[in-house]
Scaffold this motif. Structure first.
Motif, PDB file in Angstrom:
ATOM      1  N   GLY A 142       0.646  -1.048  -0.139  1.00 29.60           N
ATOM      2  CA  GLY A 142      -0.409  -0.397   0.115  1.00 29.60           C
ATOM      3  C   GLY A 142       0.785   1.202  -0.303  1.00 29.60           C
ATOM      4  N   SER A 143       0.266   2.978   0.305  1.00 30.11           N
ATOM      5  CA  SER A 143       1.122   3.841   0.250  1.00 30.11           C
ATOM      6  C   SER A 143       0.564   4.391   1.579  1.00 30.11           C
ATOM      7  CB  SER A 143       0.070   4.604  -0.758  1.00 30.11           C
ATOM      8  OG  SER A 143       0.297   4.064  -1.650  1.00 30.11           O
ATOM      9  N   ALA A 144       2.044   5.238   1.689  1.00 23.71           N
ATOM     10  CA  ALA A 144       2.235   6.114   2.781  1.00 23.71           C
ATOM     11  C   ALA A 144       1.907   7.104   2.391  1.00 23.71           C
ATOM     12  CB  ALA A 144       3.233   5.244   3.322  1.00 23.71           C
ATOM     13  N   LYS A 145       1.257   8.650   3.258  1.00 22.80           N
ATOM     14  CA  LYS A 145       1.520   9.584   3.552  1.00 22.80           C
ATOM     15  C   LYS A 145       1.277  10.590   4.769  1.00 22.80           C
ATOM     16  CE  LYS A 145      -1.897  10.725   0.676  1.00 22.80           C
ATOM     17  NZ  LYS A 145      -3.602  11.605  -0.357  1.00 22.80           N
ATOM     18  N   VAL A 146       2.950  11.169   4.423  1.00 20.90           N
ATOM     19  CA  VAL A 146       2.885  12.064   5.683  1.00 20.90           C
ATOM     20  C   VAL A 146       1.982  13.634   5.097  1.00 20.90           C
ATOM     21  CG1 VAL A 146       4.453  13.005   7.285  1.00 20.90           C
ATOM     22  CG2 VAL A 146       4.705  10.917   6.582  1.00 20.90           C
ATOM     23  N   MET A 147       0.766  14.132   6.219  1.00 17.97           N
ATOM     24  CA  MET A 147       1.105  15.610   6.073  1.00 17.97           C
ATOM     25  C   MET A 147       1.478  16.311   6.773  1.00 17.97           C
ATOM     26  SD  MET A 147      -0.307  15.683   3.172  1.00 17.97           S
ATOM     27  CE  MET A 147      -1.260  17.625   2.659  1.00 17.97           C
ATOM     28  N   GLY A 148       2.205  17.240   7.343  1.00 20.57           N
ATOM     29  CA  GLY A 148       2.846  18.343   8.074  1.00 20.57           C
ATOM     30  C   GLY A 148       4.303  17.490   9.315  1.00 20.57           C
ATOM     31  N   ASN A 149       4.225  16.367  10.669  1.00 18.40           N
ATOM     32  CA  ASN A 149       4.813  16.658  10.816  1.00 18.40           C
ATOM     33  C   ASN A 149       4.600  14.667  11.413  1.00 18.40           C
ATOM     34  OD1 ASN A 149       6.840  18.799  11.230  1.00 18.40           O
ATOM     35  ND2 ASN A 149       5.905  19.363  13.403  1.00 18.40           N
ATOM     36  N   GLY A 150       5.462  13.920  11.132  1.00 21.57           N
ATOM     37  CA  GLY A 150       5.271  13.097  11.229  1.00 21.57           C
ATOM     38  C   GLY A 150       5.612  11.821  11.099  1.00 21.57           C
ATOM     39  N   SER A 151       6.503  10.487  10.935  1.00 20.93           N
ATOM     40  CA  SER A 151       7.027   9.427  10.711  1.00 20.93           C
ATOM     41  C   SER A 151       6.274   8.212  10.059  1.00 20.93           C
ATOM     42  CB  SER A 151       7.956   9.138  11.794  1.00 20.93           C
ATOM     43  OG  SER A 151       6.849   8.409  13.016  1.00 20.93           O
ATOM     44  N   ILE A 152       6.891   7.542   9.588  1.00 23.85           N
ATOM     45  CA  ILE A 152       6.091   6.430   9.226  1.00 23.85           C
ATOM     46  C   ILE A 152       7.796   5.242   9.316  1.00 23.85           C
ATOM     47  CG2 ILE A 152       5.086   7.446   6.796  1.00 23.85           C
ATOM     48  CD1 ILE A 152       7.169   6.818   5.068  1.00 23.85           C
ATOM     49  N   ALA A 153       6.894   3.803   9.514  1.00 22.67           N
ATOM     50  CA  ALA A 153       7.830   2.748   9.224  1.00 22.67           C
ATOM     51  C   ALA A 153       9.236   2.296   7.822  1.00 22.67           C
ATOM     52  CB  ALA A 153       6.940   1.231   9.832  1.00 22.67           C
ATOM     53  N   GLY A 154       9.668   1.936   7.918  1.00 23.32           N
ATOM     54  CA  GLY A 154      10.440   1.185   6.465  1.00 23.32           C
ATOM     55  C   GLY A 154       9.885   0.236   6.646  1.00 23.32           C
ATOM     56  N   GLY A 155       9.703  -0.003   5.088  1.00 19.84           N
ATOM     57  CA  GLY A 155       9.356  -1.481   4.576  1.00 19.84           C
ATOM     58  C   GLY A 155       9.372  -0.862   2.965  1.00 19.84           C
ATOM     59  N   SER A 156       8.409  -1.894   2.403  1.00 18.53           N
ATOM     60  CA  SER A 156       7.692  -1.852   0.703  1.00 18.53           C
ATOM     61  C   SER A 156       6.313  -0.919   0.473  1.00 18.53           C
ATOM     62  CB  SER A 156       7.698  -3.384   0.445  1.00 18.53           C
ATOM     63  OG  SER A 156       9.748  -3.870   0.367  1.00 18.53           O
ATOM     64  N   TYR A 157       6.372  -0.355   0.189  1.00 15.49           N
ATOM     65  CA  TYR A 157       5.100   0.743  -0.237  1.00 15.49           C
ATOM     66  C   TYR A 157       4.931   0.642  -2.147  1.00 15.49           C
ATOM     67  CZ  TYR A 157       5.773   2.224   4.405  1.00 15.49           C
ATOM     68  OH  TYR A 157       5.499   2.145   6.155  1.00 15.49           O
ATOM     69  N   ASP A 158       3.400   1.406  -2.075  1.00 16.25           N
ATOM     70  CA  ASP A 158       3.976   1.834  -3.452  1.00 16.25           C
ATOM     71  C   ASP A 158       4.334   2.861  -3.452  1.00 16.25           C
ATOM     72  OD1 ASP A 158       2.114  -1.280  -4.964  1.00 16.25           O
ATOM     73  OD2 ASP A 158       0.168  -0.339  -3.440  1.00 16.25           O
ATOM     74  N   SER A 159       3.294   3.295  -3.266  1.00 11.37           N
ATOM     75  CA  SER A 159       4.329   4.828  -2.850  1.00 11.37           C
ATOM     76  C   SER A 159       4.111   5.988  -1.980  1.00 11.37           C
ATOM     77  CB  SER A 159       3.065   6.059  -3.819  1.00 11.37           C
ATOM     78  OG  SER A 159       1.556   5.919  -3.862  1.00 11.37           O
ATOM     79  N   VAL A 160       5.010   6.594  -1.406  1.00 10.56           N
ATOM     80  CA  VAL A 160       5.331   7.249  -0.375  1.00 10.56           C
ATOM     81  C   VAL A 160       5.086   9.051  -0.807  1.00 10.56           C
ATOM     82  CG1 VAL A 160       6.864   8.219   1.678  1.00 10.56           C
ATOM     83  CG2 VAL A 160       6.467   5.777   0.677  1.00 10.56           C
ATOM     84  N   ARG A 161       3.998   9.439  -0.045  1.00  9.76           N
ATOM     85  CA  ARG A 161       4.181  10.686  -0.383  1.00  9.76           C
ATOM     86  C   ARG A 161       4.262  11.580   0.879  1.00  9.76           C
ATOM     87  NH1 ARG A 161      -1.058  13.935  -2.416  1.00  9.76           N
ATOM     88  NH2 ARG A 161      -0.154  16.376  -2.840  1.00  9.76           N
ATOM     89  N   ILE A 162       5.471  12.790   1.144  1.00 16.67           N
ATOM     90  CA  ILE A 162       5.473  13.326   2.144  1.00 16.67           C
ATOM     91  C   ILE A 162       5.276  15.119   2.307  1.00 16.67           C
ATOM     92  CG2 ILE A 162       7.058  14.156   3.807  1.00 16.67           C
ATOM     93  CD1 ILE A 162       8.125  11.164   3.684  1.00 16.67           C
ATOM     94  N   MET A 163       4.142  15.801   2.707  1.00 20.62           N
ATOM     95  CA  MET A 163       4.921  16.646   3.295  1.00 20.62           C
ATOM     96  C   MET A 163       4.919  17.540   4.109  1.00 20.62           C
ATOM     97  SD  MET A 163       1.538  18.616   0.134  1.00 20.62           S
ATOM     98  CE  MET A 163       1.992  19.682   0.060  1.00 20.62           C
TER      99      MET A 163
END
Length: 224
Positions: A7-28
């Motif tokens: 699946g996908s991961a998204k961060v809007m503002g301040n945050g974190s995501i775990a390492g691993g495999s994703y379809d897409s990663v989007r950070i703002m």
């Protein structure tokens, strides 16, 4: 090898995501990736720290400050800002406007840089187009076509401190077709070599042709 994405991961503002495999990663915003990451596409507007390697199958695109505690690789890497990598950088197309620092290598088919670079290892590119803005250093550069000169514009100023002295310092440059300006090198070796203004070269080895500008300085010139 097929990668099973989750699946996908998204961060809007301040945050974190775990390492691993994703379809897409989007950070703002400001974020942290808490381990190595493998994804189809990665996009970031803001600041991001990756605690490990980052690999994208298709596109790595970022505007801002990116720090990678490992290697950064992908099909296409495009950056406007600052990329600091503890390991190496690898991509078919690498395009950086701003500041690139790598403790390892830079490996690309098409490499385009406008700004400053600091690479402790080898830059290896079929086509290397480097536009200097400020003091730059690389251990070695190798490729088919190498073109190094000053950047004619200041779009990099937000990520690169203004410096009066613009020059690339490198130990060895080796390629087929080489054009240099404002470069200080111990050895330059190629088929067709153009040593332009602002250059200081200790030894030049060439096979077909050599042109040295009147304002350039060379030590030994040898036709192979």
């Amino acid at each position: 090898m097929n990668t099973a994405y989750r699946g996908s991961a998204k961060v809007m503002g301040n945050g974190s995501i775990a390492g691993g495999s994703y379809d897409s990663v989007r950070i703002m915003g400001d974020s942290e990736v808490l381990g190595p990451i493998d994804c189809d596409t990665f996009s970031c507007i803001g600041n991001c720290k990756v605690r490990g390697n980052i690999h994208t199958q298709k596109m790595f695109k970022a505007t801002g400050d990116i720090a990678v505690e490992g290697e950064c690789s992908g099909e296409q890497l495009k950056l406007l800002g600052q990329l600091i990598v503890r390991g190496g950088v690898r991509g078919r197309i690498v395009n950086v406007t701003g500041n690139l620092e790598a403790q390892g290598y830079v490996d690309a088919e098409h490499l385009k840089i406008k700004g400053t670079i600091a690479v402790d290892g080898l830059i290896n590119a079929e086509y290397a187009d480097i536009r200097l803005y400020g003091s730059c250093r690389v251990k070695e550069i190798g490729g088919r076509q190498i073109d190094i000169r000053r950047s004619p514009w200041m779009s990099v100023k937000n990520w690169v401190k203004s410096q009066m002295h613009t020059e690339l310092t490198v130990s060895v440059i080796e390629g087929d077709d080489i054009y240099l300006e404002h470069t200080k090198a111990d050895v330059v070796r190629g088929n067709k070599v153009h040593i332009g203004k602002g250059c200081e070269i200790g030894r030049v080895e060439y096979r077909k042709s050599l042109h040295v500008a009147t304002t350039a300085k060379t030590g030994v010139e040898v036709q192979l």
